[in-house]
Structures are given as C-alpha cells and as structure tokens.
Design an enzyme around this catalytic site. Structure first.
Site, mmCIF file in Angstrom:
data_model
loop_
_atom_site.group_PDB
_atom_site.id
_atom_site.type_symbol
_atom_site.label_atom_id
_atom_site.label_comp_id
_atom_site.label_asym_id
_atom_site.label_seq_id
_atom_site.Cartn_x
_atom_site.Cartn_y
_atom_site.Cartn_z
ATOM 1 C CB SER A 88 -0.898 0.039 1.249
ATOM 2 O OG SER A 88 -1.806 -1.018 1.246
ATOM 3 N NE ARG A 103 0.629 4.938 9.192
ATOM 4 C CZ ARG A 103 0.469 3.644 8.870
ATOM 5 N NH1 ARG A 103 -0.718 3.061 8.952
ATOM 6 N NH2 ARG A 103 1.488 2.926 8.450
ATOM 7 C CG HIS A 108 -2.646 3.281 4.398
ATOM 8 N ND1 HIS A 108 -3.081 2.856 5.626
ATOM 9 C CD2 HIS A 108 -2.342 2.157 3.709
ATOM 10 C CE1 HIS A 108 -3.045 1.532 5.674
ATOM 11 N NE2 HIS A 108 -2.585 1.080 4.524
#
Lengths: 202, 202
Positions: free
Chosen positions: A13, A36, A39
């Site tokens: 990812s 993040r 993500h």
C-alpha cells in the site's frame, strides 16, 4: 494477485501511495503523515490540503515522548488510535455531566467536552476530526490564554463552520498545528495523523 | 455567520448537501444514506460510487427491526455507530484468541474476526469499512453457504485487494449489499451508512 500477509499489504500500500505522490518537496518529516492519511482515505486531495506548522511533527513526537495526553472530539477517534505506546487518550463525550451541561446550555456536547478537557489538560494534544464547534471553542480558549496545546490537529469535516474553524486555527501562529484545509477531514483522517505520529516514536 | 445549535448545524448541513446533489433519480430510500455519507466525508464522489442492491435499505431496516446484530471489522466502526436503538454491535478484533489465531496462521486479525462472527451469526449485518481481506473472506464464506448475511456493507478503503474485494461482493446477487466502488471508503463511511439506516427506523 492477492496479498494476504498483513505486513506485505501495508508495505505494498505504502509503495503504491509513494509512487503516486511522486516527487515531494516538503519537509521529509511530514511525508509519513501525509502517506498515512492517504492510506486511510484513498484520497490524494490530502496531499495538497494538509498543512503543517514549522517542525510540528518533531514537536508533537517530543510531546508524546513526554507522556502528553491526547484529547479527542469523538469516541470513534479515541477508539481508532493505536494503544501500543501507552499514551493516555481522553474523550468525555459520553459522560453524563457533559450531556446534561450541553442540553442545559443548548450547545454541542463537543464544546463542553473541550471545555472540560482544557480545564484539566491545557497543554495536551488536541485531535479534532469531527466537530468544528469543538475546534472553534478550543481556538477561543487558546486566544484567552486558557489553553496552550502541544499540538492541535484540526481536521473537522463538513459544510457548516468547518472552513471558519480551520481558518481560526491557522491564525494561531504560536500553536503547533496540522490542518486539512477545505471541507474534508473526519475521524479516520485525525486517527491516521495521530497514528503516524505515534508510529514514528519507534 | 456561525451556527451553534446542534440541530440547526445538522439541518443546514443537509440542506447544503441536498442543494449540491441537485436532482437525484435513484430510489428515494437510498438518498438519505448517500447524503449522510457525504455529510461524513465532504466528498461528493460517493454520489457516484455508492451502489445499492434492489430494495436494500428497506430490507436492512426490516432486519434491524428484527434485532439482527451488526458485525463490524474494526472497533473504531463499532464505536461510531449510534447506540440509540439498542441494536447489538459486535467486533472481536481486540479479543486475545483472535490475535493469537491470526499470528499463528499468519493472516490478518480481520479475517479471523469475520470467521468467528460467521460461526455465531451467519445472518447478521456485516459492515466492512477497513479491511478488504475481511470482505474477501466473508464473500468466500457466503459462496460456500456458510454465511447468508441480511446485509453486507462493503466499503473497505485502500490500494491493495480493495477493488477485488468489492467486485467479489458485487457478484453475490442474492445478498443485500451497499458498496462504495473504487478505492475510497473507510470506517467513517461504513459508520455513516449504518447510522443512516438506523436513523430511518424512527
């Protein structure tokens, strides 16, 4: 092809996100936070809307190392933050006295939650992912000298008061802050920011 | 101008979202779900990516009225769902036996959480906002006849396995389902969908 090992999913990812971002010219300490958030949202808008005050990531991690508690504006956000580092995470949104006070004053519980937290923890890390009224109240209390947070994460979401709340925070130049400008944000965004700060303690 | 009364904030938000959506030609029962997702994300992409199986909102509300429990793939999602209607909400992600089993089999805890839930509640409502591997495992168990959910909310977020997981779910034509196609989704999106279904019980 399906990847099912947890570590490999995470690595793959992050590789995809890193490749999609391409060249990044901002401070390198901010990049893991941005990654993040993407993500957690699959939304590359945040590459452009997330704004960081000077050295905020280092300052926040120092505060976390010194056991600064984290105040959240929702139980949902509190629930999503990793418990791995033993940091105290506090939200009193479900407390009966907060509910009663909010009803009697006809304001949001989110405001009362912040007022109570500022009384007890004026220097805490404040993570606001949902409620613009909570962020506005916090900014007022900072202006009045009643709060001096180690960090304010200002990423409430929505269409009413949200832009105004984020602009108020952006004007508090002495406060370490991470803001998602515009209407977007949310508990998952605030959670991703806090967790990125915490993972960086390792 | 600042609005601070909680009810007015909600009403004004929904008015803005409704106006921005403009004419909506889909089934009217789906619109409150779409609006609440946009309310939670400020992301109008979901107007186009949210897909609903036939009559799914009515079917889901019937299941909720019959006390069908809701299984979630994260504690964060469980925490965000309104408790106002007394519906049982279950997530075993933090259970020690789930952790241990996931480690020993080198798979995600999310998969083990789903397997345990299917054993106990094969007809539950399954809300997956985070983990594509959880959704994939659930789809496999449905295909094998081991699960027959009253509703599957398939809105995991990310870049690995996510599109594949949603496609698997979209092929299960007999299962009532709400899917956010593409990479976007998340716990706040799943939460908004569940809460919209619950608010409609009134």
């Amino acid at each position: 092809m399906m990847i099912i090992q947890p570590n490999e999913i995470e690595l793959e990812s992050m590789r995809i996100i890193h490749e999609a971002i391409g060249e990044y010219n901002g401070p390198s300490e901010n990049l893991p936070v941005i990654m993040r958030v993407i993500h957690a949202s699959a939304d590359f808008d945040f590459l452009h809307t997330l704004t960081f005050s000077h050295n905020v990531v280092s300052l926040a991690r120092n505060a976390l190392r010194n056991h600064t508690p984290i105040i959240t504006d929702t139980n949902m956000l509190m629930s999503g933050i990793t418990k791995r580092y033993g940091v105290k995470i506090i939200c009193s949104m479900s407390d009966e006295d907060v509910k009663t006070e909010a009803q009697s004053r006809n304001i949001t519980r989110a405001i009362v939650n912040i007022e109570h937290a500022v009384n007890k923890y004026p220097n805490a890390i404040y993570a606001i992912g949902n409620s613009p009224t909570a962020l506005i109240r916090l900014c007022e209390l900072i202006r009045e000298g009643k709060a001096n947070p180690s960090l304010v994460i200002g990423v409430p979401v929505g269409f009413v008061n949200v832009i105004e709340a984020k602009e108020m925070l952006s004007e508090l130049k002495d406060i370490p802050r991470i803001i998602a400008t515009g209407n977007k944000g949310g508990s998952t965004i605030a959670c991703a920011i806090v967790n990125a700060l915490l993972y960086g303690l390792e």
